[in-house]
Design an enzyme around this catalytic site. Sequence first.
Site, short mmCIF file in Angstrom:
data_model
loop_
_atom_site.label_atom_id
_atom_site.label_comp_id
_atom_site.label_asym_id
_atom_site.label_seq_id
_atom_site.Cartn_x
_atom_site.Cartn_y
_atom_site.Cartn_z
N ASP A 131 1.85 -14.35 -80.51
CA ASP A 131 1.84 -13.80 -82.04
C ASP A 131 1.11 -12.72 -81.86
O ASP A 131 1.37 -11.64 -82.79
CB ASP A 131 0.81 -14.96 -82.68
CG ASP A 131 1.35 -16.36 -82.67
OD1 ASP A 131 2.50 -16.57 -82.52
OD2 ASP A 131 0.75 -17.30 -82.93
N ALA A 132 0.34 -12.28 -81.10
CA ALA A 132 -0.63 -11.09 -80.98
C ALA A 132 0.36 -10.01 -80.53
O ALA A 132 0.49 -8.86 -81.24
CB ALA A 132 -1.74 -11.32 -80.06
#
Length: 435
Positions: free
Chosen positions: A388-389
């Site tokens: 996600d990062a």
Amino acid sequence: MPYSTCLPSCSGLIPRTISKALRSYYNPTISCTSFSTCACTASVIPLQRSSYKISPRQNIRNKGPFPTPTFFSPPTLAARRRRLLSTMAANKEYALLCLENPLLDIQAVGTADLLKKYNLKDNDAILASPEHIPLYEELLNNYDAKLIAGGAAQNTARGASYILPPNSVVYLGGVGDDKYAAILRDAVKQAGLRVEYRVDPKEPTGRCGVVITGHNRSLCTDLAAANHYDLDHLKSPKVWEFVKNAEFYYVGGYHFTVCPPAIQALGEEAAANNKTFIVNVSAPFIAEFFKDPLDASSPYWDYVICNESEAAAYARSHSLPVAETDVPGIAKALANLPKANTAKPRVAVITQGTLPTVVAIQGQDDVKQYPVHAIDASKINDTNGAGDAFAGGFVAGLVQGKPLETCVDMGQWLARLSIQELGPSYPFPKQAYTS
């Protein structure tokens, strides 16, 4: 010493003392059905108006002889135009709009007995059934649980907000009218993220129990109110105004289990107005068991992001003529799927953990690989949310009009910061990206 009750500005992490206090939380706004019309303040945190202004266009005048024009090939002109549009987008409010399923992550170090009690595997991600519902209170009551603003695309939105100027990102999804929604609002406000939640008066806010055993993470998600997001909310005048204003749309793959029509509406809007539509596959089961809505959205993909496991699941479920382990081959196949907006080529991005990030561009034979910058193993705290990062950093680069290789590097940089934190979080004070 007990944890401070002050929230760290950008991490998304909620201190334990707050989670204890909120067990006796009373919400006097229980009759309110929407964030926009609620006059009470007990569970709604007002967002401050930004002082950020768009710089006026400079009045450029030629003082001397008119310069000799430089001629560019059509591909170069197209690339310059895309960069110009992205630069303009980066200087407007809420240029990036994200959609998926907001969740409150309840994360704790557990035991093999706890996993066995709830029929969980030590390294898995599942949707909760009725037998799993007591898990969330058990983690809160019997373990040193941390509360983190979660949901894959909300993690990505917080990551993009970490890099972009204030008031750059707005996030959509469904929550309940309860203490968990209040926690989420507070956490994302600290991260600089604007949310336009659909508030469900009957369903609770979604939760994800994260049981940590060694280096393994078992995720058990109860979507609850997030599962009731609908097209009516997206098309409501206030929210649709954000859609019309944004230049980039990012959709997390878990939303294919909730409201495919909302995804289609964003894809169609992007294609019709030459905006950028980005989809993250998010999990192998999306490619396998939600193949139809995923495929329906694929003509609108300008960027598609996945990891090597999701790429293998896609290759298997779609009977691609390449091996499931042939990551460059799968990337090339994804990039060259039929596309609605032919004004710009599709880009497929596949991450592989510590192995190089693979990037394929529609119509190009060359598949590029970008090595991941090494990090000392002793600095790694938690890899949950690293993907996600990466997406957050990558998309922030797109919004800023950065070259593709820089966008990949920004994604890898933000993922590297995230895995040194607890859960899908980012360090505070903020760190600035440098190439």
